[in-house]
Design a protein around this motif. Structure first.
Motif, short mmCIF file in Angstrom:
data_model
loop_
_atom_site.label_atom_id
_atom_site.label_comp_id
_atom_site.label_asym_id
_atom_site.label_seq_id
_atom_site.Cartn_x
_atom_site.Cartn_y
_atom_site.Cartn_z
N PRO A 263 -1.79 -59.57 -20.60
CA PRO A 263 -2.65 -58.80 -19.71
C PRO A 263 -1.83 -57.70 -19.03
CG PRO A 263 -2.72 -61.16 -19.20
CD PRO A 263 -1.56 -60.93 -20.10
N ASN A 264 -2.51 -56.66 -18.57
CA ASN A 264 -1.91 -55.65 -17.72
C ASN A 264 -2.87 -55.41 -16.57
OD1 ASN A 264 -0.08 -53.75 -16.77
ND2 ASN A 264 -0.15 -52.45 -18.59
N TYR A 265 -2.50 -54.55 -15.62
CA TYR A 265 -3.36 -54.35 -14.46
C TYR A 265 -3.37 -52.90 -14.02
CZ TYR A 265 0.53 -53.71 -11.19
OH TYR A 265 1.63 -53.21 -10.53
N TRP A 266 -4.42 -52.57 -13.26
CA TRP A 266 -4.51 -51.24 -12.64
C TRP A 266 -5.25 -51.39 -11.32
CZ3 TRP A 266 -1.90 -47.00 -13.43
CH2 TRP A 266 -2.30 -45.82 -12.78
N LYS A 267 -4.71 -50.80 -10.25
CA LYS A 267 -5.35 -50.86 -8.94
C LYS A 267 -6.20 -49.60 -8.75
CE LYS A 267 -1.98 -53.84 -6.64
NZ LYS A 267 -2.87 -54.87 -6.12
N ASP A 268 -7.44 -49.81 -8.38
CA ASP A 268 -8.40 -48.73 -8.17
C ASP A 268 -8.96 -48.88 -6.76
OD1 ASP A 268 -10.28 -46.77 -8.33
OD2 ASP A 268 -11.55 -47.77 -9.80
N GLY A 269 -8.32 -48.19 -5.79
CA GLY A 269 -8.71 -48.40 -4.41
C GLY A 269 -8.34 -49.80 -3.97
N GLN A 270 -9.31 -50.55 -3.50
CA GLN A 270 -9.07 -51.93 -3.05
C GLN A 270 -9.18 -52.93 -4.19
OE1 GLN A 270 -8.13 -52.76 0.16
NE2 GLN A 270 -7.99 -50.53 0.38
N ASN A 271 -9.59 -52.47 -5.36
CA ASN A 271 -9.81 -53.38 -6.48
C ASN A 271 -8.61 -53.42 -7.42
OD1 ASN A 271 -12.54 -53.89 -5.68
ND2 ASN A 271 -13.12 -51.91 -6.58
N THR A 272 -8.31 -54.60 -7.91
CA THR A 272 -7.30 -54.77 -8.95
C THR A 272 -8.00 -55.18 -10.23
OG1 THR A 272 -5.61 -55.42 -7.35
CG2 THR A 272 -5.21 -55.98 -9.65
N ASN A 273 -7.78 -54.42 -11.29
CA ASN A 273 -8.40 -54.68 -12.58
C ASN A 273 -7.38 -55.28 -13.53
OD1 ASN A 273 -10.97 -53.10 -11.99
ND2 ASN A 273 -9.43 -51.50 -11.74
N ILE A 274 -7.75 -56.36 -14.19
CA ILE A 274 -6.93 -56.97 -15.24
C ILE A 274 -7.51 -56.55 -16.58
CG2 ILE A 274 -6.06 -59.12 -16.23
CD1 ILE A 274 -5.04 -58.51 -13.40
N VAL A 275 -6.68 -55.96 -17.44
CA VAL A 275 -7.15 -55.56 -18.77
C VAL A 275 -6.40 -56.37 -19.82
CG1 VAL A 275 -7.91 -53.25 -18.14
CG2 VAL A 275 -5.55 -53.59 -18.78
N VAL A 276 -7.14 -56.89 -20.79
CA VAL A 276 -6.53 -57.70 -21.84
C VAL A 276 -7.32 -57.53 -23.13
CG1 VAL A 276 -7.86 -59.80 -21.28
CG2 VAL A 276 -5.62 -60.01 -22.38
N GLY A 277 -6.61 -57.44 -24.25
CA GLY A 277 -7.25 -57.32 -25.56
C GLY A 277 -7.38 -58.66 -26.24
N SER A 278 -8.29 -58.71 -27.21
CA SER A 278 -8.56 -59.97 -27.92
C SER A 278 -8.86 -59.69 -29.38
CB SER A 278 -9.75 -60.69 -27.26
OG SER A 278 -10.21 -61.77 -28.05
N TYR A 279 -8.78 -60.74 -30.17
CA TYR A 279 -9.19 -60.66 -31.57
C TYR A 279 -10.71 -60.60 -31.72
CZ TYR A 279 -4.66 -61.21 -33.88
OH TYR A 279 -3.39 -61.00 -34.38
N ASP A 280 -11.45 -60.58 -30.62
CA ASP A 280 -12.90 -60.36 -30.69
C ASP A 280 -13.23 -58.86 -30.76
OD1 ASP A 280 -12.51 -59.43 -28.10
OD2 ASP A 280 -13.63 -61.03 -27.12
N PHE A 281 -12.17 -58.03 -30.95
CA PHE A 281 -12.24 -56.58 -31.07
C PHE A 281 -12.37 -55.86 -29.73
CE2 PHE A 281 -14.05 -56.13 -35.69
CZ PHE A 281 -13.22 -57.13 -36.14
N TYR A 282 -12.49 -56.61 -28.63
CA TYR A 282 -12.76 -55.98 -27.33
C TYR A 282 -11.51 -55.90 -26.45
CZ TYR A 282 -17.85 -56.22 -27.94
OH TYR A 282 -19.14 -56.06 -28.39
N LEU A 283 -11.44 -54.80 -25.69
CA LEU A 283 -10.57 -54.75 -24.53
C LEU A 283 -11.43 -55.14 -23.34
CD1 LEU A 283 -7.71 -53.89 -23.46
CD2 LEU A 283 -8.80 -51.72 -22.81
#
Length: 360
Positions: A132-152
């Protein structure tokens, strides 16, 4: 209000919060390393280690193929463990004293760093092989992760609820680098995907290869990636073009590792047994070092040194300037993911199930 690097999830000399050190996956440590590291301790996880270790706030986190996540202190003593339902091959991420880890069932868990207590669980429809990786957008922290289901997948770090899913055209094996509000990854569909993290909308989709198994490195809108056909490229996001590329026409063996980038040099290992160093500006090969066995593990740059490993179980420290080996150590068991380099230590996992710590 003073906010430390640990709180924000950024790297300091005493931390290595994701498997490549920072959100852009540059593979550079803020720590130095000893000239002649000694083995300080080892810890037996009970099964093969394919993931890379991460560290923050005096704790080291590693996942094993037995499905268990282990948290150790700096002396190698177990602090806690958490059992998931399948093998863990993806490195963990530590942000704001929370550990995020995915497994081959597609299960992503968020655990308290200090206690190992489960905060939430999110499930993809297929395996998670990249960190996983992350990005902070204002007060929110987003976790982004890829999968073999084709989706990020983009997940709210506090609640574990999905914010959006972006569909690629094939498996996502590597992790997404995060830069300037974008999640950037190379897919098994051969495209470089640039996705806006706030909306989940595609910003750019650039045809770069046939199959990208590893994670990319990004600096100043330039993306560096190796592919399964043995081509290493610099891609300019602004122009949507490959600026330069390099390949060995005689071998064309895969780049499974991810690159590291510092001082105008980009360094990466290949399945042809070599570590390569390229000039970032024009792609000129500056040096290469033959490790004697194929290289799946990404290198880490610490100061003016390169820390590398191969699938025979050899560890190397090379000069960044000329690729000369200044230290080697034979573990004797395959290493397929990069070490963590922090607090003047090198921590690495191997196929024999042990996590090893080297230092002074």
């Amino acid at each position: 209000m003073l906010i430390t690097g640990f709180t924000m999830g950024a790297q300091t000399r005493d931390s290595w919060p994701n498997f490549r050190g920072d959100q852009q996956f540059r593979g550079v440590s803020a720590s130095g390393i000893p000239e002649k590291p000694k083995l300080l301790w080892s810890f037996d996880t009970g099964d093969m280690i394919k993931a890379a270790p991460v560290a923050a706030n005096g704790k080291i986190v590693i996942g094993s193929t037995n499905g268990i996540i282990y948290c150790l202190d700096m002396s190698g003593k177990k602090v806690w463990e958490f059992e998931t339902d399948n093998s863990i091959e993806a490195p963990a991420l530590i942000v704001d004293d929370v550990v995020y880890v995915g497994n081959l069932s597609g299960q992503l868990v968020a655990l308290e760093l200090n206690s190992g207590k489960l905060k939430w669980e999110y499930v993809c429809e297929n395996q998670i092989s990249g960190s996983p990786n992350y990005w902070k957008d204002g007060q929110n922290t987003n976790i982004v992760v890829g999968s073999y289901d084709f989706y990020l997948h983009c997940i709210d770090a506090k609640t574990g609820k999905a914010r959006w899913k972006y569909e690629s055209d094939n498996y996502i094996n590597g992790a997404a680098a995060c830069f300037d509000g974008k999640a950037i990854f190379g897919g098994c569909d051969g495209f470089l995907h640039v996705v806006d993290i706030s909306s989940g909308k595609l910003a750019e989709k650039i045809d770069v290869a046939t199959y990208v198994a590893s994670s990319v490195t990004i600096e100043n809108n330039m993306v560096y990636l190796g592919d399964y056909d043995g081509v290493f490229s610099e891609v300019d996001i602004a122009s949507k073009k490959i600026s330069w590329y390099w390949t060995d026409k005689n071998t064309r063996l895969p780049f499974i590792a991810s690159p590291a980038l510092k001082n105008g040099k980009v360094v990466i290992g290949n399945n042809d047994k070599n570590i390569y160093c390229f000039n970032k500006t024009d792609g000129k090969l500056e040096w290469k070092y033959n490790t004697g066995r194929k290289v799946d593990a990404s290198v880490v740059i610490a100061g003016d040194k390169v820390v590398a490993a191969n699938t025979r179980g050899d560890l190397f420290i090379l000069n960044l300037s000329d690729g000369e080996a200044v230290w080697t150590y034979e573990l004797g068991s395959a290493i397929v993911n990069n070490p963590a380099v922090f607090s003047n230590r090198i921590v690495v996992g191997a196929f024999d199930g042990f996590l090893y710590c080297f230092g002074e």
